[in-house]
Design a protein around this motif. Structure first.
Motif, PDB file in Angstrom:
ATOM      1  N   GLY A  58       0.811  -1.212   0.000  1.00  0.00           N
ATOM      2  CA  GLY A  58       0.000   0.000   0.000  1.00  0.00           C
ATOM      3  C   GLY A  58       0.838   1.252   0.000  1.00  0.00           C
ATOM      4  N   VAL A  59       1.973   1.217   0.715  1.00  0.00           N
ATOM      5  CA  VAL A  59       2.880   2.366   0.707  1.00  0.00           C
ATOM      6  C   VAL A  59       3.466   2.564  -0.686  1.00  0.00           C
ATOM      7  CG1 VAL A  59       5.075   3.255   1.566  1.00  0.00           C
ATOM      8  CG2 VAL A  59       3.427   2.260   3.156  1.00  0.00           C
ATOM      9  N   ALA A  60       3.885   1.471  -1.334  1.00  0.00           N
ATOM     10  CA  ALA A  60       4.424   1.586  -2.692  1.00  0.00           C
ATOM     11  C   ALA A  60       3.398   2.224  -3.621  1.00  0.00           C
ATOM     12  CB  ALA A  60       4.843   0.210  -3.212  1.00  0.00           C
ATOM     13  N   TYR A  61       2.142   1.805  -3.503  1.00  0.00           N
ATOM     14  CA  TYR A  61       1.070   2.389  -4.323  1.00  0.00           C
ATOM     15  C   TYR A  61       0.895   3.871  -3.987  1.00  0.00           C
ATOM     16  CZ  TYR A  61      -3.425   2.598  -6.788  1.00  0.00           C
ATOM     17  OH  TYR A  61      -4.443   2.916  -7.664  1.00  0.00           O
ATOM     18  N   TRP A  62       0.939   4.192  -2.708  1.00  0.00           N
ATOM     19  CA  TRP A  62       0.754   5.576  -2.247  1.00  0.00           C
ATOM     20  C   TRP A  62       1.888   6.478  -2.744  1.00  0.00           C
ATOM     21  CZ3 TRP A  62       3.394   8.853   1.151  1.00  0.00           C
ATOM     22  CH2 TRP A  62       2.674   9.932   1.647  1.00  0.00           C
ATOM     23  N   VAL A  63       3.118   5.968  -2.755  1.00  0.00           N
ATOM     24  CA  VAL A  63       4.250   6.741  -3.274  1.00  0.00           C
ATOM     25  C   VAL A  63       4.043   7.028  -4.765  1.00  0.00           C
ATOM     26  CG1 VAL A  63       6.737   6.671  -3.778  1.00  0.00           C
ATOM     27  CG2 VAL A  63       5.881   5.947  -1.533  1.00  0.00           C
ATOM     28  N   LEU A  64       3.546   6.042  -5.517  1.00  0.00           N
ATOM     29  CA  LEU A  64       3.240   6.264  -6.936  1.00  0.00           C
ATOM     30  C   LEU A  64       2.184   7.353  -7.102  1.00  0.00           C
ATOM     31  CD1 LEU A  64       3.073   2.574  -8.248  1.00  0.00           C
ATOM     32  CD2 LEU A  64       4.807   4.276  -8.829  1.00  0.00           C
ATOM     33  N   PHE A  81      11.283  -2.813  -1.991  1.00  0.00           N
ATOM     34  CA  PHE A  81      10.969  -1.586  -2.722  1.00  0.00           C
ATOM     35  C   PHE A  81      11.971  -0.489  -2.367  1.00  0.00           C
ATOM     36  CE2 PHE A  81       6.760  -3.615  -1.940  1.00  0.00           C
ATOM     37  CZ  PHE A  81       6.464  -3.926  -3.259  1.00  0.00           C
ATOM     38  N   GLY A  82      12.302   0.336  -3.344  1.00  0.00           N
ATOM     39  CA  GLY A  82      13.177   1.474  -3.109  1.00  0.00           C
ATOM     40  C   GLY A  82      12.619   2.720  -3.764  1.00  0.00           C
ATOM     41  N   PHE A  83      12.776   3.870  -3.101  1.00  0.00           N
ATOM     42  CA  PHE A  83      12.317   5.138  -3.673  1.00  0.00           C
ATOM     43  C   PHE A  83      12.997   6.291  -2.943  1.00  0.00           C
ATOM     44  CE2 PHE A  83       9.105   3.309  -0.820  1.00  0.00           C
ATOM     45  CZ  PHE A  83       9.030   4.261   0.185  1.00  0.00           C
ATOM     46  N   GLY A  84      12.896   7.471  -3.530  1.00  0.00           N
ATOM     47  CA  GLY A  84      13.531   8.645  -2.964  1.00  0.00           C
ATOM     48  C   GLY A  84      12.953   9.021  -1.609  1.00  0.00           C
ATOM     49  N   GLN A  85      13.839   9.493  -0.718  1.00  0.00           N
ATOM     50  CA  GLN A  85      13.420   9.852   0.639  1.00  0.00           C
ATOM     51  C   GLN A  85      12.793  11.238   0.672  1.00  0.00           C
ATOM     52  OE1 GLN A  85      14.763  12.394   2.684  1.00  0.00           O
ATOM     53  NE2 GLN A  85      13.596  11.851   4.529  1.00  0.00           N
ATOM     54  N   THR A  86      11.684  11.343   1.373  1.00  0.00           N
ATOM     55  CA  THR A  86      11.124  12.634   1.768  1.00  0.00           C
ATOM     56  C   THR A  86      10.561  12.461   3.172  1.00  0.00           C
ATOM     57  OG1 THR A  86       8.821  12.286   1.040  1.00  0.00           O
ATOM     58  CG2 THR A  86      10.391  13.088  -0.631  1.00  0.00           C
ATOM     59  N   ASP A  87      10.430  13.550   3.890  1.00  0.00           N
ATOM     60  CA  ASP A  87       9.839  13.473   5.238  1.00  0.00           C
ATOM     61  C   ASP A  87       8.415  12.935   5.172  1.00  0.00           C
ATOM     62  OD1 ASP A  87      12.174  14.475   6.263  1.00  0.00           O
ATOM     63  OD2 ASP A  87      11.440  16.546   6.446  1.00  0.00           O
ATOM     64  N   LEU A  88       7.690  13.318   4.126  1.00  0.00           N
ATOM     65  CA  LEU A  88       6.307  12.864   3.968  1.00  0.00           C
ATOM     66  C   LEU A  88       6.247  11.344   3.832  1.00  0.00           C
ATOM     67  CD1 LEU A  88       3.304  13.662   3.554  1.00  0.00           C
ATOM     68  CD2 LEU A  88       3.792  13.745   1.092  1.00  0.00           C
ATOM     69  N   PHE A  89       7.150  10.776   3.031  1.00  0.00           N
ATOM     70  CA  PHE A  89       7.156   9.335   2.836  1.00  0.00           C
ATOM     71  C   PHE A  89       7.509   8.615   4.135  1.00  0.00           C
ATOM     72  CE2 PHE A  89       8.320   9.807  -1.958  1.00  0.00           C
ATOM     73  CZ  PHE A  89       7.042  10.277  -2.192  1.00  0.00           C
ATOM     74  N   GLU A  90       8.467   9.147   4.880  1.00  0.00           N
ATOM     75  CA  GLU A  90       8.837   8.519   6.146  1.00  0.00           C
ATOM     76  C   GLU A  90       7.685   8.554   7.144  1.00  0.00           C
ATOM     77  OE1 GLU A  90      12.731   8.497   7.986  1.00  0.00           O
ATOM     78  OE2 GLU A  90      13.315  10.083   6.574  1.00  0.00           O
ATOM     79  N   GLU A  91       6.978   9.663   7.189  1.00  0.00           N
ATOM     80  CA  GLU A  91       5.824   9.772   8.089  1.00  0.00           C
ATOM     81  C   GLU A  91       4.775   8.705   7.746  1.00  0.00           C
ATOM     82  OE1 GLU A  91       4.343  13.724   7.773  1.00  0.00           O
ATOM     83  OE2 GLU A  91       6.175  14.651   8.576  1.00  0.00           O
ATOM     84  N   GLU A  92       4.556   8.485   6.437  1.00  0.00           N
ATOM     85  CA  GLU A  92       3.559   7.501   6.022  1.00  0.00           C
ATOM     86  C   GLU A  92       4.009   6.081   6.364  1.00  0.00           C
ATOM     87  OE1 GLU A  92      -0.259   6.803   4.574  1.00  0.00           O
ATOM     88  OE2 GLU A  92       0.772   8.709   4.953  1.00  0.00           O
ATOM     89  N   LEU A  93       5.269   5.792   6.171  1.00  0.00           N
ATOM     90  CA  LEU A  93       5.803   4.476   6.534  1.00  0.00           C
ATOM     91  C   LEU A  93       5.623   4.203   8.027  1.00  0.00           C
ATOM     92  CD1 LEU A  93       9.034   4.692   4.366  1.00  0.00           C
ATOM     93  CD2 LEU A  93       7.406   2.791   4.235  1.00  0.00           C
ATOM     94  N   ARG A  94       5.940   5.196   8.846  1.00  0.00           N
ATOM     95  CA  ARG A  94       5.779   5.014  10.293  1.00  0.00           C
ATOM     96  C   ARG A  94       4.309   4.871  10.670  1.00  0.00           C
ATOM     97  NH1 ARG A  94      10.126   8.905  10.370  1.00  0.00           N
ATOM     98  NH2 ARG A  94       8.603  10.596  10.563  1.00  0.00           N
ATOM     99  N   ILE A 157      -5.373   0.506  -0.590  1.00  0.00           N
ATOM    100  CA  ILE A 157      -5.257   0.725  -2.024  1.00  0.00           C
ATOM    101  C   ILE A 157      -6.664   0.949  -2.577  1.00  0.00           C
ATOM    102  CG2 ILE A 157      -4.607  -0.324  -4.224  1.00  0.00           C
ATOM    103  CD1 ILE A 157      -2.428  -1.864  -2.736  1.00  0.00           C
ATOM    104  N   PRO A 158      -6.920   2.062  -3.248  1.00  0.00           N
ATOM    105  CA  PRO A 158      -8.276   2.384  -3.711  1.00  0.00           C
ATOM    106  C   PRO A 158      -8.695   1.550  -4.922  1.00  0.00           C
ATOM    107  CG  PRO A 158      -6.728   4.067  -4.443  1.00  0.00           C
ATOM    108  CD  PRO A 158      -5.954   3.145  -3.545  1.00  0.00           C
ATOM    109  N   TYR A 159      -9.993   1.327  -5.041  1.00  0.00           N
ATOM    110  CA  TYR A 159     -10.532   0.561  -6.163  1.00  0.00           C
ATOM    111  C   TYR A 159     -11.996   0.932  -6.372  1.00  0.00           C
ATOM    112  CZ  TYR A 159     -12.520  -2.269  -2.377  1.00  0.00           C
ATOM    113  OH  TYR A 159     -13.205  -2.675  -1.256  1.00  0.00           O
TER     114      TYR A 159
END
Length: 437
Positions: A58-64, A81-94, A157-159
């Motif tokens: 779900g995080v991978a989908y959200w990053v997309l 999975f790998g992707f660029g770091q941002t504070d927003l992405f880290e907050e979502e992972l936590r 993940i939305p549908y």
């Protein structure tokens, strides 16, 4: 990067111009080291170090969704999975309880170099598109739940929901991915007979109404129209994922095009006595040479499903193995089999497993129980699109019965069986590579 820009800006001041050349170079070197040590990449491991595999998808989908590409590291630590770091992405992972590690650009580059080594069975698949997802499901209440809907909701993940009317109105091309679950495409309502009387009546009323609106005399004919629309959707580049009885009944409907295989109990007239001889297996996607069962009360639709009494398997010894594919050469089955475990606990369904002798040679078998002569997980293509069939109903409830409470996936955040479903959901996001020759 900001440190280096600030250093260049400050170097214009007299203090820096009067600094000795050696000290100036030393300071620049220290800043370069600091820059290299800056964590600019996120690695989401998908091996046993991951606390919540299902939420990670779900995080991978959200990053997309946030216009950031995701690297799917095939066969690296369970398909990380790998992707660029941002504070927003880290907050979502936590917030979602997903395990992750921060890497510097240099560390991530070395990781990619390791994966690119031609001697290792790993590859990087770029995920760059947000897949539009549709779940084919009746509008009326069902006496069973749907594993794909459960895991989509859990992974956040939305549908959209679609059913016969949306398919016949040719709305499928707006989606990338279509899920079919526990559906009977032969028009026999799952051969439920009198077991689910109230549900059967509501389904008949709904389906017969749709059939009339679209000019079909019978529900079986309307379902065939739906099946053909879905086939066209896949051939045009869509991705279809089916589980349980939506697998074999889909192919039975294609093979029985124009042949009456539906008993009087369900459509008011009898079956064609020559139905078996008239089946056209060239029209089906996955299965061949099967016998269709015409009895109205038979729980089985055909000889495709490896019935419980034939399998010799029970809950305590029911497992199937995922096959290993070349990540650099066979990207599609490699993506669809990413997992932290290669032996998956089996689970029952109205259609549980596919007899190996009925699987077409063009299909790719991705998971099987060899000793039982059965296939559990297979994939293939038609035209520009791809399909996957996955036997069974609920990967975390072996005997899931109609009317039971839905599985609570918070109790199974690392389910390898559910991971296979989510692999399929992310697949349409991948940047297609040119075939290697």
């Amino acid at each position: 990067m900001k440190l280096w820009i600030d250093f260049i800006y400050l170097s214009r001041y007299p203090f820096f111009r009067n600094m000795s050349k050696r000290l100036y170079i030393s300071l620049a070197f220290v800043l370069l080291l600091a820059l290299e040590a800056t964590a600019n990449q996120v690695l989401v491991p998908m091996d046993d170090a991951q606390k919540n595999h299902l939420k990670a998808y779900g995080v991978a989908y959200w990053v997309l969704q946030h216009q950031q590409e995701v690297d799917w590291l095939l066969n690296y630590r369970g398909g990380s999975f790998g992707f660029g770091q941002t504070d927003l992405f880290e907050e979502e992972l936590r917030a979602r309880g997903v395990s992750y590690t921060l890497l510097t650009d240099a560390q991530y580059s070395r990781l990619l170099e390791e994966i690119a080594d031609p001697d290792v069975n790993m590859d990087v698949m770029k995920l760059e598109k947000v897949p539009m997802i549709a779940v084919y499901s009746p509008k009326t209440h069902q006496p069973w739940d749907d594993a794909v809907t459960l895991v989509l909701n859990y992974a956040e993940i939305p549908y959209d929901h679609v059913f016969d009317e949306e398919v016949l109105a040719k709305k499928l091309p707006r989606y990338d991915w279509l899920h079919l679950h526990h559906e009977d495409f032969t028009g026999q309502y799952g051969k439920s007979g009198r077991r689910h009387g109230e549900w059967l009546m509501s389904q008949q009323m709904e389906s017969e109404g749709v059939a009339r609106r679209y000019g079909y005399e019978k529900v079986s004919q309307m379902k065939l129209g739906v099946v053909k629309e879905i086939k066209a959707f896949v051939a045009g580049g869509g991705f279809m994922f089916a589980m349980c009885s939506a697998t074999d009944t889909y192919d039975i409907a294609l093979a029985a095009n124009g042949v009456d295989i539906v008993d009087e109990l369900y459509d008011g007239d009898g079956v064609d006595p020559e139905a078996q001889q008239k089946l056209d297996f060239s029209q089906s996607l996955a299965f061949k040479d099967f016998e269709v069962y015409l009895g109205p009360y038979s729980h089985e639709f055909s000889s495709i499903d490896n019935e419980r009494r034939e399998r010799g398997l029970y809950e305590e010894n029911d497992f199937f193995s995922l096959f290993t594919f070349s990540a650099k050469w066979d990207q599609i089955p490699s993506m669809l089999t990413q997992n932290h475990e290669k032996t998956i606990r089996g689970f029952m369904g109205q259609t549980t497993a596919f007899k190996k002798q009925h699987v077409k040679s063009a299909a790719t078998v991705m998971g099987a129980t060899e000793e039982a002569g059965e296939v559990r997980y297979l994939n293939g293509s038609i035209g520009n699109g791809t399909w996957t069939f996955y036997g069974g109903h609920d990967p975390e409830d072996y005997w899931h019965m109609p009317g039971e409470e839905p599985t609570d996936l918070a109790l199974h955040p690392n389910s390898p069986g559910y991971r296979l479903i989510l692999n399929n959901i992310l697949f349409p996001a991948a940047k297609k590579k040119k075939p290697k020759t």
